[in-house]
Write a protein that holds these residues in place. Structure first.
Motif, PDB file in Angstrom:
ATOM      1  N   TYR A  11      -5.958  -1.068  13.367  1.00 30.47           N
ATOM      2  CA  TYR A  11      -6.467  -1.892  12.086  1.00 30.47           C
ATOM      3  C   TYR A  11      -6.323  -3.239  12.265  1.00 30.47           C
ATOM      4  CZ  TYR A  11      -6.111   2.889  10.293  1.00 30.47           C
ATOM      5  OH  TYR A  11      -6.157   4.390   9.890  1.00 30.47           O
ATOM      6  N   ILE A  13      -5.858  -6.363   9.525  1.00 29.41           N
ATOM      7  CA  ILE A  13      -5.763  -6.610   8.073  1.00 29.41           C
ATOM      8  C   ILE A  13      -5.335  -8.029   8.090  1.00 29.41           C
ATOM      9  CG2 ILE A  13      -4.834  -5.755   6.106  1.00 29.41           C
ATOM     10  CD1 ILE A  13      -4.174  -3.197   7.278  1.00 29.41           C
ATOM     11  N   GLU A  15      -3.546 -11.274   6.511  1.00 31.02           N
ATOM     12  CA  GLU A  15      -2.193 -11.452   5.596  1.00 31.02           C
ATOM     13  C   GLU A  15      -2.243 -11.130   3.987  1.00 31.02           C
ATOM     14  OE1 GLU A  15      -2.893 -13.083   8.079  1.00 31.02           O
ATOM     15  OE2 GLU A  15      -1.166 -13.589   9.461  1.00 31.02           O
ATOM     16  N   GLN A  17      -4.390  -9.779   2.231  1.00 34.03           N
ATOM     17  CA  GLN A  17      -4.685  -8.456   1.928  1.00 34.03           C
ATOM     18  C   GLN A  17      -3.494  -7.730   1.723  1.00 34.03           C
ATOM     19  OE1 GLN A  17      -7.888  -6.863   4.110  1.00 34.03           O
ATOM     20  NE2 GLN A  17      -7.644  -4.873   2.808  1.00 34.03           N
ATOM     21  N   LEU A  18      -2.497  -7.938   2.297  1.00 35.75           N
ATOM     22  CA  LEU A  18      -1.272  -7.222   2.296  1.00 35.75           C
ATOM     23  C   LEU A  18      -0.247  -7.715   1.454  1.00 35.75           C
ATOM     24  CD1 LEU A  18      -0.965  -6.033   6.199  1.00 35.75           C
ATOM     25  CD2 LEU A  18      -1.585  -4.714   4.119  1.00 35.75           C
ATOM     26  N   ARG A  32       5.115  -3.555   2.905  1.00 34.41           N
ATOM     27  CA  ARG A  32       3.796  -3.721   2.571  1.00 34.41           C
ATOM     28  C   ARG A  32       2.834  -2.809   3.150  1.00 34.41           C
ATOM     29  NH1 ARG A  32       4.965  -8.831   0.591  1.00 34.41           N
ATOM     30  NH2 ARG A  32       5.930  -8.496  -1.472  1.00 34.41           N
ATOM     31  N   LEU A  33       2.971  -2.508   4.597  1.00 37.88           N
ATOM     32  CA  LEU A  33       2.044  -1.769   5.300  1.00 37.88           C
ATOM     33  C   LEU A  33       2.164  -0.187   4.872  1.00 37.88           C
ATOM     34  CD1 LEU A  33       2.445  -3.089   8.861  1.00 37.88           C
ATOM     35  CD2 LEU A  33       0.516  -3.055   7.513  1.00 37.88           C
ATOM     36  N   GLN A  35       2.810   0.662   1.651  1.00 40.79           N
ATOM     37  CA  GLN A  35       1.892   0.628   0.371  1.00 40.79           C
ATOM     38  C   GLN A  35       0.545   0.617   0.692  1.00 40.79           C
ATOM     39  OE1 GLN A  35       3.759  -3.036  -1.281  1.00 40.79           O
ATOM     40  NE2 GLN A  35       5.385  -1.925  -2.464  1.00 40.79           N
ATOM     41  N   HIS A  36       0.163  -0.046   1.618  1.00 41.68           N
ATOM     42  CA  HIS A  36      -1.424  -0.294   1.986  1.00 41.68           C
ATOM     43  C   HIS A  36      -1.974   1.178   2.370  1.00 41.68           C
ATOM     44  CE1 HIS A  36      -5.295  -1.898   3.480  1.00 41.68           C
ATOM     45  NE2 HIS A  36      -4.942  -1.224   4.588  1.00 41.68           N
ATOM     46  N   PHE A  37      -1.233   1.912   3.290  1.00 37.13           N
ATOM     47  CA  PHE A  37      -1.398   3.160   3.782  1.00 37.13           C
ATOM     48  C   PHE A  37      -1.032   4.384   3.024  1.00 37.13           C
ATOM     49  CE2 PHE A  37      -1.366   0.775   7.811  1.00 37.13           C
ATOM     50  CZ  PHE A  37      -2.752   0.780   8.148  1.00 37.13           C
ATOM     51  N   ASP A  38      -0.366   3.967   1.778  1.00 34.84           N
ATOM     52  CA  ASP A  38      -0.034   5.023   0.938  1.00 34.84           C
ATOM     53  C   ASP A  38       0.833   6.069   1.553  1.00 34.84           C
ATOM     54  OD1 ASP A  38       0.391   5.925  -1.555  1.00 34.84           O
ATOM     55  OD2 ASP A  38      -1.359   7.258  -1.782  1.00 34.84           O
ATOM     56  N   GLN A  41       7.805   4.461   3.561  1.00 35.04           N
ATOM     57  CA  GLN A  41       8.393   3.465   4.331  1.00 35.04           C
ATOM     58  C   GLN A  41       8.903   4.157   5.580  1.00 35.04           C
ATOM     59  OE1 GLN A  41      10.423   0.291   2.345  1.00 35.04           O
ATOM     60  NE2 GLN A  41      10.780  -0.506   4.073  1.00 35.04           N
TER      61      GLN A  41
END
Length: 66
Positions: A11, A13, A15, A17-18, A32-33, A35-38, A41
């Protein structure tokens, strides 16, 4: 740009956006990643954050050789 290799896919992406900014710790970037990918951690705990001279970030699984 943040380049990430996650679950066998690549991917790119941006910065903003994250919510990633210069100087963030590896832990904050992984948060943050996640959270982005749900995802939890913990799924990114063994990932490596490479900071490139261009300012880009590469986030990838830790390489294991041998």
């Amino acid at each position: 740009m943040v380049h990430i290799r996650f679950e066998g896919r690549s991917y790119d992406i941006a910065e903003p956006q994250l919510g990633v900014t210069t100087g963030m710790s590896d832990t904050a970037i992984k948060q943050r990643l996640a959270q982005h990918f749900d995802v939890s951690q913990d799924r990114l705990q063994s990932y490596v954050v490479d900071r490139r001279p261009s300012g880009d970030l590469i986030v990838r699984p830790e390489a294991v050789y041998g």
